[in-house]
Scaffold this motif. Structure first.
Motif, short mmCIF file in Angstrom:
data_model
loop_
_atom_site.label_atom_id
_atom_site.label_comp_id
_atom_site.label_asym_id
_atom_site.label_seq_id
_atom_site.Cartn_x
_atom_site.Cartn_y
_atom_site.Cartn_z
N LYS A 1 0.82 -1.22 0.00
CA LYS A 1 0.00 0.00 0.00
C LYS A 1 0.85 1.27 0.00
N THR A 2 2.02 1.21 -0.61
CA THR A 2 2.88 2.37 -0.74
C THR A 2 3.07 2.67 -2.22
N PHE A 3 3.50 3.88 -2.54
CA PHE A 3 3.68 4.31 -3.93
C PHE A 3 5.14 4.14 -4.29
N ARG A 4 5.46 3.05 -5.01
CA ARG A 4 6.86 2.72 -5.23
C ARG A 4 7.05 1.93 -6.52
N PHE A 5 8.31 1.54 -6.77
CA PHE A 5 8.66 0.60 -7.83
C PHE A 5 8.84 -0.78 -7.20
N HIS A 6 8.82 -1.83 -8.04
CA HIS A 6 8.95 -3.19 -7.53
C HIS A 6 9.90 -3.99 -8.45
N PRO A 7 11.18 -3.61 -8.49
CA PRO A 7 12.11 -4.26 -9.42
C PRO A 7 12.55 -5.65 -8.97
N LEU A 8 13.08 -6.42 -9.91
CA LEU A 8 13.71 -7.71 -9.63
C LEU A 8 15.23 -7.52 -9.68
N VAL A 9 15.93 -8.22 -8.79
CA VAL A 9 17.39 -8.14 -8.75
C VAL A 9 17.96 -9.55 -8.66
N ALA A 10 19.16 -9.74 -9.22
CA ALA A 10 19.85 -11.02 -9.15
C ALA A 10 21.31 -10.76 -8.80
#
Length: 218
Positions: free
Chosen positions: A34-43
């Motif tokens: 419920k926050t305003f953000r990005f949701h990237p994937l990292v490896a």
């Protein structure tokens, strides 16, 4: 048994993370928190600490979207020299415990490449019921990475005590029990006075499920 270092194995850690957006930017959206953000994937390559791949995703992207994980894993493997004939351990948290991702990981095994995985596991009510039937003798003191005992932390084998259809053959489930921290007391119940977590370590005895590249045998 003492801990040991994984010789010859390349360890890849996959994860999704949340990055705050200070203003309305492209891909910024309301996340599952419920926050305003990005949701990237990292490896990351755990052996060297190097970043293998990153992929910017909208804030509302799913944490356990199989298509995203599979596509992103391909990008990570492309950064590893000679990955087509290597021994690779892929580690993912509970978001990786999906039929599609594990099926894909199993399919990566060839005559020249060996792929194993360790994933987190979301505990179900059925899991909790099975764990409640454990006798105290079922629990063993867990080990640190150097092989020393970890006081206050215990592990037990859940494999075969609860039916999980559709998962890879030979899949194991290991339960970890620890004393709760002060902020975790609110989550406890009368039937579960300790903090529990479940991990699925590799079905092979070669790599292990947690920590860095140094770990006790599975």
């Amino acid at each position: 048994m003492p801990g040991r270092r994984l010789t010859g194995w390349i360890v890849i850690d996959l994860d999704a993370t949340i990055i705050t957006a200070a203003s309305k930017k492209e891909f910024a959206a309301v996340t599952f928190k419920k926050t305003f953000r990005f949701h990237p994937l990292v490896a990351w390559c755990a052996n060297t600490g190097e970043s293998l791949a990153m992929e910017l995703r909208p804030g509302d992207a799913g944490a356990n979207t199989v298509a995203d994980h599979v596509r992103f894993l391909v990008s990570a493997l492309e950064q590893i020299p000679d990955s087509s004939h290597a021994e690779i351990l892929v580690r993912v948290d509970g978001a990786g415990a999906t039929h599609g991702l594990l099926k894909h990981l199993e399919a990566l095994n060839t005559a020249r490449r060996k792929v194993r995985y360790a994933v987190g596991w979301k505990m179900t009510d059925a899991d909790g019921t099975a764990i409640a039937r454990f006798s105290e003798r079922a629990w063993e003191t867990s080990l640190k990475q150097n092989g020393e005992t970890q006081e206050g932390c215990f592990v037990a084998e859940l494999t075969g005590l609860n039916i999980h259809e559709g998962w890879p053959q030979g899949m194991r489930l290991i339960v970890r029990r620890v004393q709760p921290s002060r902020r975790q007391f609110a989550k406890l119940t009368a039937s579960s006075p300790s903090m529990m977590s479940i991990t699925s370590p590799p079905p092979s005895r070669t790599p292990c499920a947690s920590g860095s590249t140094t770990c006790p045998p599975a």
